[in-house]
Scaffold this motif. Sequence first.
Motif, PDB file in Angstrom:
ATOM      1  N   PHE A 178       0.896  -1.224   0.065  1.00  0.00           N
ATOM      2  CA  PHE A 178       0.077   0.047   0.035  1.00  0.00           C
ATOM      3  C   PHE A 178       0.941   1.449   0.112  1.00  0.00           C
ATOM      4  O   PHE A 178       2.051   1.027   0.338  1.00  0.00           O
ATOM      5  N   ARG A 179       0.601   2.252  -0.446  1.00  0.00           N
ATOM      6  CA  ARG A 179       0.941   3.615  -0.245  1.00  0.00           C
ATOM      7  C   ARG A 179       1.195   4.318   1.045  1.00  0.00           C
ATOM      8  O   ARG A 179       0.260   4.454   1.627  1.00  0.00           O
ATOM      9  N   THR A 211      -6.404   5.135   5.167  1.00  0.00           N
ATOM     10  CA  THR A 211      -7.521   4.995   4.206  1.00  0.00           C
ATOM     11  C   THR A 211      -7.380   4.033   3.174  1.00  0.00           C
ATOM     12  O   THR A 211      -6.130   3.560   3.154  1.00  0.00           O
ATOM     13  N   ARG A 249      -6.910   4.071   0.279  1.00  0.00           N
ATOM     14  CA  ARG A 249      -6.325   4.532  -0.767  1.00  0.00           C
ATOM     15  C   ARG A 249      -4.695   4.859  -0.451  1.00  0.00           C
ATOM     16  O   ARG A 249      -3.734   4.303  -1.042  1.00  0.00           O
ATOM     17  N   GLU A 250      -4.851   5.226   0.743  1.00  0.00           N
ATOM     18  CA  GLU A 250      -3.203   5.454   1.303  1.00  0.00           C
ATOM     19  C   GLU A 250      -3.154   5.589   2.698  1.00  0.00           C
ATOM     20  O   GLU A 250      -4.105   5.877   3.310  1.00  0.00           O
ATOM     21  N   GLU A 297     -14.319  13.655  -5.938  1.00  0.00           N
ATOM     22  CA  GLU A 297     -13.361  12.851  -5.112  1.00  0.00           C
ATOM     23  C   GLU A 297     -14.300  13.102  -3.718  1.00  0.00           C
ATOM     24  O   GLU A 297     -13.917  12.084  -3.001  1.00  0.00           O
ATOM     25  N   GLU A 299     -16.481   9.897  -2.523  1.00  0.00           N
ATOM     26  CA  GLU A 299     -15.512   8.527  -2.090  1.00  0.00           C
ATOM     27  C   GLU A 299     -14.944   8.966  -0.661  1.00  0.00           C
ATOM     28  O   GLU A 299     -14.877   8.047   0.104  1.00  0.00           O
ATOM     29  N   THR A 300     -14.575  10.098  -0.556  1.00  0.00           N
ATOM     30  CA  THR A 300     -13.923  10.465   0.821  1.00  0.00           C
ATOM     31  C   THR A 300     -15.008  10.438   2.047  1.00  0.00           C
ATOM     32  O   THR A 300     -14.764   9.835   2.814  1.00  0.00           O
ATOM     33  N   GLU A 330     -15.415   6.758   2.909  1.00  0.00           N
ATOM     34  CA  GLU A 330     -14.070   6.292   3.578  1.00  0.00           C
ATOM     35  C   GLU A 330     -14.465   6.959   4.941  1.00  0.00           C
ATOM     36  O   GLU A 330     -13.981   6.160   6.083  1.00  0.00           O
TER      37      GLU A 330
END
Lengths: 132, 294
Positions: free
Chosen positions: A5-6, A73, A75-76, B201, B204-205, B208
């Motif tokens: 993962f980033r 998260t 994503r990162e 975005e 999506e945020t 999350e």
Amino acid sequence: MAETFRLKIIAPTGVFYDGQVERIVLRGCEGEFAVLAEHTPLTTILAVGTFNMILGDNQHKSGTLLGGLVTVTPRETIVLTDAAEWPEDIDLNRAREAKERAEQRLKDDKFDAARAQAALERAIARISTKEK
Amino acid sequence: MAENVQDIKRRIKSVNSTKQITHAMELVASAKLRKTREYAEGRRPYFEAMIESMGIFVGKSGSTKSVFMNQREVKKTAYIVITGDKGLAGGYNVNIAKLVEEHVANKEDAVLYTVGSRGRDYFRNRDYNIQGEYLGNSERPNFFNAKEVTRIVMEGYKNGEYDEVYLVYTKFVSTISQHPYLLKVLPLDVNDLKPAQKDGEAEETKVEHSVMQYEPEPDELLEYLIPNFVTSTVYGAMIESAASEQGARRTAMESATTNANEMIDGLTLKYNRVRQAAITQEISEIVSGAEALK
């Protein structure tokens, strides 16, 4: 090879690390924890301490993080820290001196105990990173 | 042409050595400016990430329980005044001092925290109430200095010693232009922190963050984050001021060097004229002396 993962480690002086990692072990304010890919979203505060990460090709890297905030998260993962250091940036003698000085100051009422305590924690984290 | 040739020569020499000093200072300032700008660039990612998390937490916790966000009646005001440790930087230090003086309605209701010795000296001479002074790091500000200043100021605010806090610093617009600037840091304005809507975005945020776990609770996290946010603002102001100081010094020294060059040109012209006049006079004396002997 496990999934990666980033990870971004950002300090006030600049971006300290930005890249793919397999795992990172951090010292949170409630104990050590590891972050792997697909970790559940989490936000927590970090204590002063050592971090340890495994990069994709089984390479290990470690350093110190002087407190901060981590946001995981899908994503990162972003670590916002007051300061981050690689072992090669640490001066062991200076850290030892700082540790002694902080210990002295903790015994002495003249100095700000909270400041000395923070300095002591920093010094201990640096020494343990270097000696690993 | 009353002046003596020797006197003019001496003056040229003295102006020239001053010019060498100002020129050297100009070069040093531009080198330092380049470095300081790099630091300023490096700070940006941290600050942006910080604002983003602040926005999320403020939205999350919903309330404004924190003392740092509640407006209260203003009786006393604190100022964090950022100036340089050294002079010879044109109007850099004076502009900041003037801005503070303009803003302070009543000396008794103002508490000052000065960063940099120039500001401290200025306000001490004018009997302001200086509660803290931080010297020796105006050229190369460090995050821990900023943290220390912020910690003390926030404690004072929390204990009700003052009801608002301003940050006075010099904004770095470009290498030749710097503006003194007054920024309110406490109490924080909640509306400023609401996350900016980014198209696409945002959705999506949101998803999350709805499943995000917080350890400890968002309110507590906010308590941790606010001091860090303020520190980051103060640190940013210190860095911008450092860059501005170098920029101002560079410009000031550049014009000093130009002025010195102009002076040298004028003096050299005068020197040559005086010298020429002396020669002419001598010749005419010799000629008239020879005439008289005939």
